[in-house]
Structures are given as structure tokens and as C-alpha cells.
Design an enzyme around this catalytic site. Structure first.
Site, PDB file in Angstrom:
ATOM      1  CG  HIS A  56      29.106  34.420  -9.564  1.00 48.81           C
ATOM      2  ND1 HIS A  56      29.046  33.159  -9.024  1.00 48.81           N
ATOM      3  CD2 HIS A  56      28.165  34.444 -10.532  1.00 48.81           C
ATOM      4  CE1 HIS A  56      28.132  32.438  -9.641  1.00 48.81           C
ATOM      5  NE2 HIS A  56      27.584  33.202 -10.564  1.00 48.81           N
ATOM      6  CG  ASP A  86      51.658  18.593  -4.349  1.00 44.65           C
ATOM      7  OD1 ASP A  86      51.737  19.822  -4.172  1.00 44.65           O
ATOM      8  OD2 ASP A  86      50.949  18.071  -5.223  1.00 44.65           O
ATOM      9  CD  GLU A 146      31.749  33.054  -6.730  1.00 46.84           C
ATOM     10  OE1 GLU A 146      31.169  34.023  -6.207  1.00 46.84           O
ATOM     11  OE2 GLU A 146      31.173  32.222  -7.457  1.00 46.84           O
ATOM     12  N   GLY A 175      25.567  27.425  -9.235  1.00 44.38           N
ATOM     13  CA  GLY A 175      25.530  26.125  -9.901  1.00 44.38           C
ATOM     14  C   GLY A 175      24.791  26.266 -11.209  1.00 44.38           C
ATOM     15  CE  LYS A 226      50.782  22.175  -6.930  1.00 40.81           C
ATOM     16  NZ  LYS A 226      51.118  20.748  -7.032  1.00 40.81           N
ATOM     17  CB  CYS A 270      24.740  32.727  -8.585  1.00 44.48           C
ATOM     18  SG  CYS A 270      24.132  32.641 -10.284  1.00 44.48           S
ATOM     19  CE1 TYR A 271      19.507  26.031  -8.768  1.00 49.94           C
ATOM     20  CE2 TYR A 271      20.519  25.409  -6.674  1.00 49.94           C
ATOM     21  CZ  TYR A 271      19.549  25.225  -7.640  1.00 49.94           C
ATOM     22  OH  TYR A 271      18.610  24.231  -7.474  1.00 49.94           O
TER      23      TYR A 271
END
Ligand code: XMP
Length: 510
Positions: free
Chosen positions: A169, A227, A171, A55, A366, A82-83
Site C-alpha cells: 500500500h 466549512d 498510500e 479492497g 476536509k 493490493c486487491y
């Protein structure tokens, strides 16, 4: 089937979403929760693990986002990123400081201690860093397991309490082995099993729909987009004939789109489909309207009226399907963006309709929706179709919308899409389409002077449509678009390229 659930506590929205997606890519279900959620509520969800996201804040600013430190003794494995890592260090008695070195970007990580998180990974690897504060002292009970040339504490862990922290990170794609680090946490530390697969997602959705709907009737508005198509296909798989799909054909669709809906749902899936051909009513409502907001209003109102008329025939239907996605759920409530255009979803409905909603996609990102679509056998054209605005081609025709101008745009747009697909760049683009202007310009074709409309080619790359960059299309593709559109579409004598990013432009022209 019950899935393991790994909660991602959100300390800065964009990070949390990416982490949750990566966890799901490892086939473990993951939900994002706000950091303000009481710990008791988080634990009530019986998480297999909890990840504290990165963050933008510093743990030192007054009122910095935090979490109940009882978490660390709850027995649920924790991974701070991280944060999140700095928060763990600070809350458990270590030290976080603003040193005079910050790390941004690719950095070489050196694994210094044996750690389950880095099992099987090389002792040196590239990771992505983005921090100004650093952990300068690990809390009692923690072992430091990795460093970089800049920070001596880049990863730490307390195996006893199953609390892990990484400054980098895992991710982001730039951390080459980041997904493996996450998998070690998920499988080895949390004991998760990789059960969140497409097949099981579909099975679970089908079960949920059946238990919600029972033997009642359901209606679903189809828009031609991915969708609503996936939502309809799922509901059809769950309750078959109890479903009726309503496709309001506004006449503002792209070439071949309404045929595709017919083909897929009526012929392939054998869904009970009501195809409302309402182009005349939409054109009538748009007659003489050239203001963009007025166009949207005219289309939105007409859509509601048409749908209400059709719905009156389905008095006995109790449920309505909506293609709401997980990011809409995460963002609703927190979203306070200035309204730039009044968005209207054709396929969306008046608020006062007395239906109970069925939202089979409300837990999906998505990319998962697309994967489910493929799993259900929907055609590639629908599953991979670029987003298309509810008001359709009307907001790509600057000035008034007439049948002639719609036809010009539809033909030009079909060429744009065809050539972009042929060049192999369709999937890389967020959107690519043609726009028709209201002015005319002079040209010469053969020996004849022409006075005709210009077509604008608009192509953008984007992650979420909030910002976008104009796409650098190959020159030979542009050349081909220009010559084909002018040669094949009567009424057009000029092609121009839109090289405006968003902001300051918007993606659509109106
Ligand atoms: P803009 O033009 O505002 O568009 O940059 C951002 C994204 O939203 C789509 N868009 C709409 N989608 N109803 C929709 O469902 C609308 O009224 C609408 N207007 C724009 C646009 O295509 C882009 O993806």
C-alpha cells in the site's frame, strides 16, 4: 485551468479515499469512482491515469468486484494496489492464489528489477502489506520488479501497456517512500503536472461560482464552523456584494464564537452580514425540555422558522451556498448507517426552499478546505476549529437548558479549550469540550459545604467521528483543568473525565 484527472476506482471505500488524498497531495486532481461505473464513462472523463484501489474481497470469491478488462488496452496508464494488483494479474492471465502465507503490517521490500516506479529509491525499503491472497504468476508481458521475504511477486509491470501493479500500500504512511512511488506513477508514467495547488483550486472555484451565479444574488448561512466559513469566503471572492451571509445566533455557541464571525466576515472581509440574535427564541423553545431528541427537534424547528423569516427579506436571491464536502458526495447514496441521533445542522435549511445550491467545496476533502481557508486569509481559530454540533451547547447540557446553566458550561468549556491549546494538543484531538450534568454533588470549599454541578471533560481522537477513542490527556493538563474550572466557574464543584470510547459511547453526551 484544466487539471489532469486521475481516477481512483473504489474497491473498498476507506482505501480509495486515502489514495485520492495522496494523489491530491502530489498536486494532481483525483476523483473516486465506483467500480460499477462503465468503463466508457470513466474514459469519457479523459483520465490521465486510473488507479485500482485495494479492497477487502478475494478475487476468487464468486461475484468478486471486477472491472472491464478493455481498460488495460485503453492506452490510459493503470496502477493496481493490493486487491487492484491481484485483479490485474488475474484478468490478464497470471495467477492469484491463497498461499499459506499472509502478510500484514510492515514488511521489507526488495526491488529486484529496474522500474520507473522505484527510480531513485533504495533497493530495500519498508512497505505496508495487508493481504491473504498472493500473485503467484505474472501475466505474459509483465516483468516482476520487487519481492519480499514472503512473496516473490510484490510489484510487476507491463511498460508497453503502462499497466503497473503493487501488492503493498503506497498510500499509507507506514510505507515510508510510498508517496514517491505514487509520484513516479503520476508524473513519469501518466505525465501529470503538479497543478492542483491551493492557488489554482481557489481560482477554479471562483471561476465556477461566477459562471453559475452570473449577476444574481446569493445567500449563505454561516454557522461559525470551518466549512460554511470557507464556502462563504470563496463565494465572496467570486461575486463580492452579490453575497449576503446570514448568521443565526442561537445563543448556544461557544464563548467568543459569534464575535469571531462578526469580526471575520463583517470587519475583515467586509461581507454583507445579517446577524440574527435569536437566543431568546431558542431558549423559549427549549424551556423545560430535557429529552435529547426533543431538544434537537426544538432547535431544528426554531432554526428553520428563524431562517425562513430572514430569507423572506431576500426574495430576490436565487442561490444558496452549502458547505457540502467531497466525502459527503462520495458517501451519499451508499450510506445506510443506523440513525443514532437525529443530526441537525444549524446552517442547514428546509428542503422546500426554492434556492438553487452553490456548493464550492463539493470536490474538496476536509484538509483541502482548511488549506483553502488559510489561502483566503481566514483566521486560524476558524480554519482549525474542532467540529461543533449544530444544536450547540444544548446537547452538552444534560437536563434542561437555562441561561444560567448555559453560562456555566460556556465558561467551563472556554477553560477546557484554552488549556488544551496551551498544552499544544488541540490539533491532535478530534474534539475536546466540557459537559454539564443535571445532578449536583457535595463538596467543600474553604470552610463551606458546597452543593453544585459537576463538569465532565470530554476529549476524543478520531478520523471521521464514526468511531473515536478517549484521549489520553497529560495529567498536569487534567490537574490544571480541574483546579481552574472549580476555582473560576461559579456553580461547579467537581470535574470528572469521560473515558468512554465510541462505540459504545457517542462523542456528545446527548
Ligand atoms: P456523536 O455524538 O453521534 O457525534 O458521536 C458524532 C459527530 O457529530 C457531531 N454531531 C453533530 N453535528 N449536528 C451536527 O452538525 C448534530 O446534530 C450533531 N450531533 C453530533 C458531533 O459533535 C461529533 O463530531
Amino acid at each position: 485551468m484544466a487539471f489532469d484527472n486521475v481516477l481512483v476506482v473504489d474497491f473498498g471505500a476507506q482505501y480509495a479515499q486515502l489514495i485520492a488524498r495522496r494523489v491530491r497531495e502530489a498536486h494532481v486532481y483525483s476523483e473516486i469512482v465506483p467500480r460499477t461505473m462503465p468503463l466508457s464513462e470513466m474514459l469519457a472523463r479523459k483520465p490521465a491515469g486510473i488507479i485500482l484501489s485495494g479492497g477487502p474481497a478475494s478475487v476468487h470469491v464468486p461475484g468478486a468486484p471486477s472491472i472491464d478488462d478493455a481498460l488495460y488496452d485503453s492506452g490510459v496508464p493503470v496502477l493496481g494496489i493490493c486487491y487492484g494488483a491481484q485483479l490485474i494479474a488475474q484478468q490478464l492471465g497470471g495467477e492469484v492464489a491463497r498461499t499459506d502465507v499472509a502478510e500484514y503490517g510492515r514488511t521489507s521490500l526488495e526491488v529486484t528489477g529496474s522500474s520507473g516506479l522505484f527510480a531513485g529509491l533504495p533497493s530495500e525499503q519498508d512497505v505496508w502489506m495487508s493481504h491473504a491472497d498472493s500473485i503467484v504468476r505474472a501475466p505474459t508481458g509483465f516483468r516482476v520488479t520487487a519481492r519480499t521475504g514472503v512473496v516473490p511477486i510484490a510489484a510487476l509491470e507491463d511498460v508497453e501497456r503502462a499497466v503497473y501493479a503493487v501488492q503493498f500500500h503506497p498510500e499509507v504512511a507506514h510505507t515510508a517512500r510510498g508517496q514517491e512511488v505514487l509520484k513516479h506513477f503520476l508524473y513519469d508514467v501518466c505525465g501529470c503536472l503538479p497543478r492542483w495547488t491551493m492557488t489554482s483550486i481557489v481560482e477554479q472555484a471562483v471561476e465556477l461560482i461566477r459562471s453559475q451565479v452570473g449577476d444574481e444574488k446569493v445567500i449563505c448561512g454561516l454557522s461559525g464552523g470551518v466549512d460554511s466559513a470557507v464556502a462563504a469566503a470563496l463565494v465572496h471572492k467570486a461575486v463580492g456584494d452579490q453575497l449576503t451571509c446570514v448568521f443565526v445566533d442561537t445563543g448556544l455557541m461557544r464563548a467568543g464564537e459569534s464575535e469571531q464571525v462578526e469580526d471575520t466576515f463583517r470587519r475583515q472581509f467586509k461581507v454583507d452580514l445579517v446577524h440574527v440574535k435569536a437566543a431568546d427564541r431558542f431558549l423559549e423553545a427549549l424551556d423545560g425540555v430535557d429529552d435529547p431528541e426533543q431538544k434537537r427537534k426544538a432547535i431544528g424547528n426554531t432554526f428553520i422558522r428563524v431562517f425562513e423569516e430572514v430569507a423572506a427579506d431576500f426574495e430576490d436571491a436565487r442561490f444558496l451556498v452549502q458547505g457540502t464536502l467531497y466525502p459527503d458526495i462520495i458517501e451519499s447514496g451508499t450510506k445506510d448507517a443506523a440513525r443514532i441521533k437525529s443530526h441537525h445542522n444549524v446552517g442547514g435549511l428546509p428542503d422546500d426552499m426554492q434556492f438553487e445550491l452553490v456548493e464550492p467545496l463539493r470536490n474538496l476533502f476536509k484538509d483541502e478546505v482548511r488549506a483553502v481557508g488559510e489561502e483566503l486569509g481566514l483566521p486560524e481559530e476558524i480554519v482549525w476549529r474542532q467540529p461543533f454540533p449544530g444544536p450547540g451547547l444544548a446537547v452538552r447540557i444534560v437536563g434542561t437548558v437555562t441561561p444560567e446553566r448555559l453560562e456555566i458550561l460556556r465558561q467551563a468549556d472556554a477553560i477546557v479549550i484554552e488549556e488544551i491549546k496551551r498544552a499544544g494538543v488541540y490539533a491532535e484531538l478530534w474534539q475536546s469540550f466540557a459537559v454539564l450534568l443535571a445532578i449536583r454533588t457535595v463538596g467543600v470549599m474553604g470552610d463551606e459545604r458546597t452543593y453544585a454541578y459537576p463538569v465532565i471533560v470530554r476529549a476524543v481522537v478520531s478520523d471521521d467521528a464514526m468511531t473515536a477513542d478517549w484521549a489520553r490527556l497529560p495529567h498536569d493538563l487534567l490537574e490544571c483543568l480541574s483546579s481552574r474550572i472549580i476555582a473560576e466557574v461559579p456553580g461547579v464543584n467537581r470535574v470528572a473525565l469521560d473515558i468512554t470510547s465510541k462505540p459504545p459511547g457517542t462523542i456528545e453526551w446527548e
